[in-house]
Motif scaffolding. Sequence first.
Motif, PDB file in Angstrom:
ATOM      1  N   GLU A 137       0.833  -1.212   0.000  1.00  0.00           N
ATOM      2  CA  GLU A 137       0.000   0.000   0.000  1.00  0.00           C
ATOM      3  C   GLU A 137       0.864   1.257   0.000  1.00  0.00           C
ATOM      4  OE1 GLU A 137      -2.737  -0.200   3.238  1.00  0.00           O
ATOM      5  OE2 GLU A 137      -3.837  -1.914   2.414  1.00  0.00           O
ATOM      6  N   MET A 138       1.970   1.205   0.730  1.00  0.00           N
ATOM      7  CA  MET A 138       2.898   2.334   0.725  1.00  0.00           C
ATOM      8  C   MET A 138       3.528   2.505  -0.651  1.00  0.00           C
ATOM      9  SD  MET A 138       6.122   2.949   3.284  1.00  0.00           S
ATOM     10  CE  MET A 138       7.304   4.293   3.031  1.00  0.00           C
ATOM     11  N   LEU A 139       3.828   1.400  -1.318  1.00  0.00           N
ATOM     12  CA  LEU A 139       4.399   1.480  -2.664  1.00  0.00           C
ATOM     13  C   LEU A 139       3.393   2.079  -3.644  1.00  0.00           C
ATOM     14  CD1 LEU A 139       6.671   0.905  -4.667  1.00  0.00           C
ATOM     15  CD2 LEU A 139       5.767  -1.425  -4.927  1.00  0.00           C
ATOM     16  N   ASN A 140       2.125   1.713  -3.529  1.00  0.00           N
ATOM     17  CA  ASN A 140       1.098   2.304  -4.392  1.00  0.00           C
ATOM     18  C   ASN A 140       1.024   3.813  -4.187  1.00  0.00           C
ATOM     19  OD1 ASN A 140       0.402  -0.156  -5.506  1.00  0.00           O
ATOM     20  ND2 ASN A 140      -1.230  -0.549  -4.029  1.00  0.00           N
ATOM     21  N   PHE A 141       1.091   4.250  -2.929  1.00  0.00           N
ATOM     22  CA  PHE A 141       1.111   5.676  -2.600  1.00  0.00           C
ATOM     23  C   PHE A 141       2.298   6.355  -3.282  1.00  0.00           C
ATOM     24  CE2 PHE A 141       2.754   9.092   0.067  1.00  0.00           C
ATOM     25  CZ  PHE A 141       1.630   9.825   0.440  1.00  0.00           C
ATOM     26  N   HIS A 142       3.462   5.704  -3.201  1.00  0.00           N
ATOM     27  CA  HIS A 142       4.701   6.221  -3.799  1.00  0.00           C
ATOM     28  C   HIS A 142       4.536   6.385  -5.312  1.00  0.00           C
ATOM     29  CE1 HIS A 142       9.143   6.554  -4.171  1.00  0.00           C
ATOM     30  NE2 HIS A 142       8.978   5.817  -5.267  1.00  0.00           N
ATOM     31  N   LYS A 143       3.979   5.380  -5.972  1.00  0.00           N
ATOM     32  CA  LYS A 143       3.819   5.415  -7.422  1.00  0.00           C
ATOM     33  C   LYS A 143       2.812   6.488  -7.852  1.00  0.00           C
ATOM     34  CE  LYS A 143       4.774   0.479  -8.253  1.00  0.00           C
ATOM     35  NZ  LYS A 143       4.153  -0.801  -8.680  1.00  0.00           N
ATOM     36  N   GLN A 144       1.713   6.559  -7.126  1.00  0.00           N
ATOM     37  CA  GLN A 144       0.659   7.504  -7.488  1.00  0.00           C
ATOM     38  C   GLN A 144       1.139   8.950  -7.455  1.00  0.00           C
ATOM     39  OE1 GLN A 144      -2.409   6.492  -4.690  1.00  0.00           O
ATOM     40  NE2 GLN A 144      -2.908   4.571  -5.726  1.00  0.00           N
ATOM     41  N   ARG A 145       2.107   9.247  -6.620  1.00  0.00           N
ATOM     42  CA  ARG A 145       2.602  10.618  -6.486  1.00  0.00           C
ATOM     43  C   ARG A 145       3.886  10.856  -7.274  1.00  0.00           C
ATOM     44  NH1 ARG A 145      -0.711   9.120  -3.145  1.00  0.00           N
ATOM     45  NH2 ARG A 145      -2.069  10.483  -1.917  1.00  0.00           N
ATOM     46  N   ASN A 146       4.280   9.836  -8.041  1.00  0.00           N
ATOM     47  CA  ASN A 146       5.501   9.965  -8.827  1.00  0.00           C
ATOM     48  C   ASN A 146       6.652  10.443  -7.944  1.00  0.00           C
ATOM     49  OD1 ASN A 146       7.069   9.841 -11.175  1.00  0.00           O
ATOM     50  ND2 ASN A 146       6.679  12.003 -11.652  1.00  0.00           N
ATOM     51  N   ALA A 147       6.759   9.820  -6.779  1.00  0.00           N
ATOM     52  CA  ALA A 147       7.731  10.245  -5.773  1.00  0.00           C
ATOM     53  C   ALA A 147       9.123   9.709  -6.085  1.00  0.00           C
ATOM     54  CB  ALA A 147       7.296   9.778  -4.388  1.00  0.00           C
ATOM     55  N   ALA A 229      17.298  19.354  -0.770  1.00  0.00           N
ATOM     56  CA  ALA A 229      18.052  20.496  -1.301  1.00  0.00           C
ATOM     57  C   ALA A 229      18.106  20.482  -2.823  1.00  0.00           C
ATOM     58  CB  ALA A 229      19.467  20.495  -0.725  1.00  0.00           C
ATOM     59  N   ASN A 230      17.995  19.273  -3.402  1.00  0.00           N
ATOM     60  CA  ASN A 230      18.022  19.142  -4.855  1.00  0.00           C
ATOM     61  C   ASN A 230      16.628  19.065  -5.467  1.00  0.00           C
ATOM     62  OD1 ASN A 230      20.835  19.158  -4.925  1.00  0.00           O
ATOM     63  ND2 ASN A 230      20.983  16.929  -4.709  1.00  0.00           N
ATOM     64  N   ASP A 231      15.622  19.459  -4.668  1.00  0.00           N
ATOM     65  CA  ASP A 231      14.234  19.550  -5.145  1.00  0.00           C
ATOM     66  C   ASP A 231      13.667  18.222  -5.633  1.00  0.00           C
ATOM     67  OD1 ASP A 231      14.076  22.322  -4.622  1.00  0.00           O
ATOM     68  OD2 ASP A 231      15.053  22.765  -6.542  1.00  0.00           O
ATOM     69  N   LYS A 232      14.073  17.132  -4.993  1.00  0.00           N
ATOM     70  CA  LYS A 232      13.474  15.839  -5.314  1.00  0.00           C
ATOM     71  C   LYS A 232      12.098  15.745  -4.658  1.00  0.00           C
ATOM     72  CE  LYS A 232      17.082  14.637  -7.613  1.00  0.00           C
ATOM     73  NZ  LYS A 232      17.019  14.654  -9.094  1.00  0.00           N
ATOM     74  N   ARG A 233      11.272  14.847  -5.202  1.00  0.00           N
ATOM     75  CA  ARG A 233       9.900  14.703  -4.722  1.00  0.00           C
ATOM     76  C   ARG A 233       9.851  13.681  -3.587  1.00  0.00           C
ATOM     77  NH1 ARG A 233       5.721  16.467  -7.696  1.00  0.00           N
ATOM     78  NH2 ARG A 233       4.445  14.619  -7.253  1.00  0.00           N
ATOM     79  N   LEU A 234       9.734  14.201  -2.365  1.00  0.00           N
ATOM     80  CA  LEU A 234       9.651  13.358  -1.181  1.00  0.00           C
ATOM     81  C   LEU A 234       8.261  13.500  -0.563  1.00  0.00           C
ATOM     82  CD1 LEU A 234      12.777  13.634  -1.568  1.00  0.00           C
ATOM     83  CD2 LEU A 234      12.962  13.417   0.911  1.00  0.00           C
ATOM     84  N   PHE A 235       7.662  12.376  -0.199  1.00  0.00           N
ATOM     85  CA  PHE A 235       6.321  12.387   0.369  1.00  0.00           C
ATOM     86  C   PHE A 235       6.279  11.653   1.694  1.00  0.00           C
ATOM     87  CE2 PHE A 235       5.399  13.634  -3.899  1.00  0.00           C
ATOM     88  CZ  PHE A 235       4.229  14.394  -3.810  1.00  0.00           C
ATOM     89  N   ALA A 236       5.366  12.102   2.554  1.00  0.00           N
ATOM     90  CA  ALA A 236       5.134  11.473   3.849  1.00  0.00           C
ATOM     91  C   ALA A 236       3.919  10.567   3.747  1.00  0.00           C
ATOM     92  CB  ALA A 236       4.915  12.540   4.926  1.00  0.00           C
ATOM     93  N   TYR A 237       4.111   9.289   4.051  1.00  0.00           N
ATOM     94  CA  TYR A 237       3.029   8.309   4.042  1.00  0.00           C
ATOM     95  C   TYR A 237       2.559   8.122   5.478  1.00  0.00           C
ATOM     96  CZ  TYR A 237       0.714   3.759   3.561  1.00  0.00           C
ATOM     97  OH  TYR A 237      -0.190   2.725   3.592  1.00  0.00           O
ATOM     98  N   LYS A 238       1.334   8.572   5.774  1.00  0.00           N
ATOM     99  CA  LYS A 238       0.825   8.546   7.138  1.00  0.00           C
ATOM    100  C   LYS A 238       0.293   7.155   7.483  1.00  0.00           C
ATOM    101  CE  LYS A 238      -0.295  13.472   7.348  1.00  0.00           C
ATOM    102  NZ  LYS A 238      -1.354  14.498   7.589  1.00  0.00           N
ATOM    103  N   PHE A 239       0.977   6.515   8.402  1.00  0.00           N
ATOM    104  CA  PHE A 239       0.601   5.170   8.838  1.00  0.00           C
ATOM    105  C   PHE A 239      -0.454   5.250   9.924  1.00  0.00           C
ATOM    106  CE2 PHE A 239       1.407   1.668  11.919  1.00  0.00           C
ATOM    107  CZ  PHE A 239       1.014   0.612  11.113  1.00  0.00           C
TER     108      PHE A 239
END
Length: 378
Positions: A137-147, A229-239
């Motif tokens: 489920e966390m991986l699906n979240f990651h993919k959906q946001r193009n993280a 710092a390099n503007d990569k796409r990082l997301f927080a997955y709330k457990f």
Amino acid sequence: MQNNMLAMILAGGRGSRLKDLTTRVAKPAVHYGGKYRIIDFPLSNCANSGIDVVGVLTQYESVLLNSYVAAGRRWGLDSRDSGVYVLPPREKADADLDVYRGTADAISQNIDFIDTYDPEYLLILSGDHIYKMDYSEMLNFHKQRNADATIAVIPVPLEEASRFGIMNADAEGMILEFEEKPEKPKSNLASMGIYIFNWKLLRKMLTDDMVNPDSSHDFGKDIIPTMLANDKRLFAYKFQGYWKDVGTIDSLWEANMDLLDEGNALNLRDGSWTIYTEDIGALPQYLGPNSEIDRAYITEACKVDGLVRNSVLFSGAEVATGAKVIDSVLMPNVKVEEGAIVTRALVASDVVVEAGTTVGSAKSKNITLVAADVKEEE
């Protein structure tokens, strides 16, 4: 490889705050919940999430842990296309000890192992927390946001937030700032030590980090701040669910005592998300004619003929006639002899509390760790 994701479990922590419990065994090998070890939880989560290749990175006092996790069959990870692999440090940090220099270095030293499987995603886990989680489920979240990276987070009381890596995120979950154990935290979203990275990007960052003399070679201190710092796409997955960092004697005691609550969020009896462990083929528990049980979690192979109240007894524990165990945790094969009293204590494996002795106190602020036999004073 299902989901094209490989898992790496960081299981090399020293666990010094657990005192005598980790003198001879690594923290992830410490017993929990009657018959389990802490490492059973991330490994079972991997198996239940469809992850079939897992590397376990070990380090301190790892002999027992290495042999334990090498038996991948315990978690159903021993087929032709799956496996659990023990990965100790390869680089010598000083003249006497092989160690990983930091969490990122632990992954860097095993790039060749990861490349063997050529995953699209890399899941990195701490090996010393108690929780159940579906990583797919966390991986699906990651993919959906193009993280580029996703970090599992859980809300903690603000007064405790300075103990953790803290995420400051926007309404969509994109991480704007990461603070490692801040003195004045800006939010209460704490890192659970669970990360998903796009492997090709992380591989390049690790390669650069390895040759940086100013780096601590740590995800929280170096890799994640550099990505931001390099503007990569990082997301927080709330457990949402039960999660416990069992880094102290008190927190390990609390995690065991949580099992006494009916309908507890962890629910080790949930057949839909089994926590697998070593099958010891134990006999049923025995409750004698003098036993008095009040709100207790008693595992197989226990023998009780005394009072057990608000306590957790691990496999093989014995409470003799006239003995009292109150608000306590007895680890495997503990023996509380006739007339002995144990109160607000965590008693380590194989300890004998001799007849007539008393350990712990109902008035004690902290839990008493009993790591050696308790003998009657002569």
